[in-house]
Design an enzyme around this catalytic site. Structure first.
Site, PDB file in Angstrom:
ATOM      1  N   ALA A  16      13.257  -5.930  11.569  1.00 16.60           N
ATOM      2  CA  ALA A  16      13.260  -4.489  11.325  1.00 16.60           C
ATOM      3  C   ALA A  16      14.395  -4.142  10.368  1.00 16.60           C
ATOM      4  O   ALA A  16      15.553  -4.474  10.624  1.00 16.60           O
ATOM      5  CB  ALA A  16      13.432  -3.738  12.644  1.00 16.60           C
ATOM      6  N   HIS A  35       6.290   2.057  16.123  1.00 19.28           N
ATOM      7  CA  HIS A  35       6.177   0.633  15.782  1.00 19.28           C
ATOM      8  C   HIS A  35       6.522  -0.243  16.997  1.00 19.28           C
ATOM      9  O   HIS A  35       5.829  -1.220  17.271  1.00 19.28           O
ATOM     10  CB  HIS A  35       7.087   0.282  14.606  1.00 19.28           C
ATOM     11  CG  HIS A  35       6.520   0.671  13.279  1.00 19.28           C
ATOM     12  ND1 HIS A  35       6.022  -0.252  12.403  1.00 19.28           N
ATOM     13  CD2 HIS A  35       6.377   1.881  12.686  1.00 19.28           C
ATOM     14  CE1 HIS A  35       5.591   0.366  11.312  1.00 19.28           C
ATOM     15  NE2 HIS A  35       5.801   1.663  11.464  1.00 19.28           N
ATOM     16  N   ARG A  36       7.573   0.123  17.713  1.00 19.67           N
ATOM     17  CA  ARG A  36       7.969  -0.656  18.897  1.00 19.67           C
ATOM     18  C   ARG A  36       6.880  -0.622  19.965  1.00 19.67           C
ATOM     19  O   ARG A  36       6.587  -1.641  20.593  1.00 19.67           O
ATOM     20  CB  ARG A  36       9.272  -0.111  19.473  1.00 19.67           C
ATOM     21  CG  ARG A  36      10.487  -0.498  18.672  1.00 19.67           C
ATOM     22  CD  ARG A  36      11.759   0.017  19.321  1.00 19.67           C
ATOM     23  NE  ARG A  36      12.905  -0.351  18.521  1.00 19.67           N
ATOM     24  CZ  ARG A  36      14.010   0.375  18.423  1.00 19.67           C
ATOM     25  NH1 ARG A  36      14.116   1.511  19.081  1.00 19.67           N
ATOM     26  NH2 ARG A  36      15.004  -0.036  17.665  1.00 19.67           N
ATOM     27  N   GLN A  37       6.309   0.533  20.162  1.00 20.09           N
ATOM     28  CA  GLN A  37       5.254   0.685  21.167  1.00 20.09           C
ATOM     29  C   GLN A  37       4.045  -0.183  20.826  1.00 20.09           C
ATOM     30  O   GLN A  37       3.470  -0.825  21.705  1.00 20.09           O
ATOM     31  CB  GLN A  37       4.844   2.160  21.265  1.00 20.09           C
ATOM     32  CG  GLN A  37       3.788   2.441  22.286  1.00 20.09           C
ATOM     33  CD  GLN A  37       3.410   3.914  22.291  1.00 20.09           C
ATOM     34  OE1 GLN A  37       3.730   4.672  21.375  1.00 20.09           O
ATOM     35  NE2 GLN A  37       2.713   4.323  23.333  1.00 20.09           N
ATOM     36  N   GLY A  88       0.846  -1.185   0.000  1.00 16.40           N
ATOM     37  CA  GLY A  88       0.000   0.000   0.000  1.00 16.40           C
ATOM     38  C   GLY A  88       0.879   1.231   0.000  1.00 16.40           C
ATOM     39  O   GLY A  88       2.109   1.131   0.059  1.00 16.40           O
ATOM     40  N   GLY A 133      -1.744   2.207   6.449  1.00 21.14           N
ATOM     41  CA  GLY A 133      -2.169   1.281   7.486  1.00 21.14           C
ATOM     42  C   GLY A 133      -1.673  -0.135   7.268  1.00 21.14           C
ATOM     43  O   GLY A 133      -2.089  -1.063   7.965  1.00 21.14           O
TER      44      GLY A 133
END
Length: 190
Positions: free
Chosen positions: A35, A51-53, A10, A15
């Site tokens: 990663a 992203h980590r959160q 996308g 998203g």
């Protein structure tokens, strides 16, 4: 038992990473995250932190800006699902690799070899490997040679992974559509 290859694609901020994470979680754990991002500035540091959160502690993370096929092999040893985020950043890393050739034809060959290694590693696992990638070919033709080369290399990488993927999802404005089921196959080689 053979694993599956899944592709989420996308545009930027569509998203797709969130959809891929939700898909991975729905498959059950243990979960691995490969990663490919390299942090060069504060804006990228903020993106990585987000992203980590979101992933919290249920993911084992492998940093792989280069030689990511080895990270897939390592992650597969202890994971049921591997999320590779993202193929376009990985392509960028390969394109700009300071140890690589500066000749466009050599860079293209090197990148294709590295993507082939990724695919072969994913196919050898007994895990589900989910690749996330940006669709970079739907905009205007970039005005500089490096950007055009990046677009072309990313498109080739995306096509190679999509061709072998068991499922391919397109995410637009947070909505996910499965493409492989509705795709028309004209038996063309990628």
């Amino acid at each position: 038992m053979k694993g599956k290859i899944i592709l989420f694609t996308g545009g930027a901020r569509s998203g797709k990473s969130l959809a891929a994470e939700q898909y991975a979680i729905s498959q059950g754990g243990p979960l691995a995250y490969i990663a490919t991002a390299q942090i060069y500035d504060q804006e990228m540091e903020s993106r990585v932190a987000l992203h980590r959160q979101r992933r919290a502690d249920q993911w084992q993370t492998f940093e792989a800006p280069y030689d990511a096929h080895l990270a897939i092999e390592q992650a597969a040893q202890g994971s049921k699902v591997i999320l590779f985020d993202c193929l376009t950043l990985y392509t960028s890393n390969l394109l700009l690799d300071p140890n690589g050739s500066q000749e466009p034809e050599d860079k293209y060959q090197y990148m294709i070899e590295q993507i082939d290694k990724l695919i072969m590693s994913a196919q050898k696992t007994k895990t589900t490997v989910i690749f996330v990638t940006n669709e970079v070919g739907m905009g205007i033709v970039p005005s500089n040679a490096l950007a055009r080369q990046y677009r072309d290399l990313s498109g080739s990488a995306n096509q190679k992974v999509a061709a072998v993927a068991d499922e391919v999802y397109l995410v637009v404005s947070g909505l996910t559509v499965e493409l492989k089921k509705i795709a028309v196959n004209f038996n063309r080689e990628v």
